[in-house]
Design a protein around this motif. Structure first.
Motif, PDB file in Angstrom:
ATOM      1  N   UNK A 118     -23.864  15.820 -10.389  1.00  0.00           N
ATOM      2  CA  UNK A 118     -23.694  16.834  -9.211  1.00  0.00           C
ATOM      3  C   UNK A 118     -23.525  16.296  -8.146  1.00  0.00           C
ATOM      4  N   UNK A 119     -23.884  15.161  -7.619  1.00  0.00           N
ATOM      5  CA  UNK A 119     -23.492  14.980  -6.507  1.00  0.00           C
ATOM      6  C   UNK A 119     -22.036  14.362  -6.194  1.00  0.00           C
ATOM      7  N   UNK A 120     -21.566  13.523  -7.429  1.00  0.00           N
ATOM      8  CA  UNK A 120     -20.351  12.834  -7.597  1.00  0.00           C
ATOM      9  C   UNK A 120     -19.312  14.135  -7.417  1.00  0.00           C
ATOM     10  N   UNK A 121     -19.284  15.132  -8.339  1.00  0.00           N
ATOM     11  CA  UNK A 121     -18.650  16.218  -8.457  1.00  0.00           C
ATOM     12  C   UNK A 121     -18.725  17.194  -7.030  1.00  0.00           C
ATOM     13  N   UNK A 122     -19.851  17.183  -6.244  1.00  0.00           N
ATOM     14  CA  UNK A 122     -19.742  18.182  -4.916  1.00  0.00           C
ATOM     15  C   UNK A 122     -18.877  17.112  -4.007  1.00  0.00           C
ATOM     16  N   UNK A 123     -19.182  15.958  -3.935  1.00  0.00           N
ATOM     17  CA  UNK A 123     -18.471  15.090  -2.959  1.00  0.00           C
ATOM     18  C   UNK A 123     -17.026  15.169  -3.116  1.00  0.00           C
ATOM     19  N   UNK A 124     -16.438  15.209  -4.559  1.00  0.00           N
ATOM     20  CA  UNK A 124     -15.341  15.300  -4.852  1.00  0.00           C
ATOM     21  C   UNK A 124     -14.421  16.402  -4.418  1.00  0.00           C
ATOM     22  N   UNK A 125     -15.414  17.543  -4.667  1.00  0.00           N
ATOM     23  CA  UNK A 125     -14.810  18.740  -4.256  1.00  0.00           C
ATOM     24  C   UNK A 125     -14.575  19.173  -2.848  1.00  0.00           C
ATOM     25  N   UNK A 126     -15.585  18.339  -1.951  1.00  0.00           N
ATOM     26  CA  UNK A 126     -15.632  18.389  -0.665  1.00  0.00           C
ATOM     27  C   UNK A 126     -14.275  17.656  -0.448  1.00  0.00           C
ATOM     28  N   UNK A 127     -14.011  16.429  -0.863  1.00  0.00           N
ATOM     29  CA  UNK A 127     -12.725  15.915  -0.432  1.00  0.00           C
ATOM     30  C   UNK A 127     -11.370  16.839  -0.787  1.00  0.00           C
ATOM     31  N   UNK A 128     -11.813  17.334  -1.731  1.00  0.00           N
ATOM     32  CA  UNK A 128     -10.356  17.994  -2.122  1.00  0.00           C
ATOM     33  C   UNK A 128     -10.173  19.293  -1.345  1.00  0.00           C
TER      34      UNK A 128
END
Length: 132
Positions: A38-48
């Motif tokens: 959940x954290x990994x995907x949220x942070x990757x989404x934020x970078x995108x």
């Protein structure tokens, strides 16, 4: 590259999976893995969101470091770095110390707070763009 919203939706899905009640053969290790995801995907989404292609990594600290160029990172989000161990080690028996209920609940709490921070910060940035 997928839209950031898709990554955030996947983060929400992983968080909901992390919150699954312990029944039958479900173990804390698997649920902590979902919290990490959940954290990994949220942070990757934020970078995108910032139009940055995220590094192919499960290391949350690497993602946080990349985000520091674009926004301030609160201490409670930095704490999510300790979930990185759940990305690999806990997926294979015998490579880690036992995951207790307290560790599991802490992982879910961290994931929840991180996802909420990402969503609130994106909303704030979008509102600032509209008002400027």
């Amino acid at each position: 590259m997928a839209r950031y919203e898709e990554w955030i939706n996947r983060a929400k899905s992983s968080l909901d999976l992390a919150k699954t009640k312990i029944i039958n053969n479900i173990i804390y290790e698997d649920l902590c893995y979902q919290a990490q995801q959940a954290v990994e995907k949220a942070l990757k989404g934020f970078l995108i969101f910032f139009e940055v292609e995220p590094e192919f990594t499960h290391n949350i600290e690497v993602l946080i470091k990349a985000l520091k160029q674009y926004t301030d990172i609160p201490d409670y989000v930095k704490e999510a770095g300790k979930l990185t161990a759940y990305a690999v080690l806990t997926r294979y028996p015998g490579w880690y110390d036992e995951i207790t209920k307290d560790k599991y609940e802490q992982a879910v709490k961290i994931a929840q707070e991180c996802l909420e921070w990402v969503e609130k910060t994106i909303k704030r940035i979008e509102e600032q763009k509209i008002n400027n």
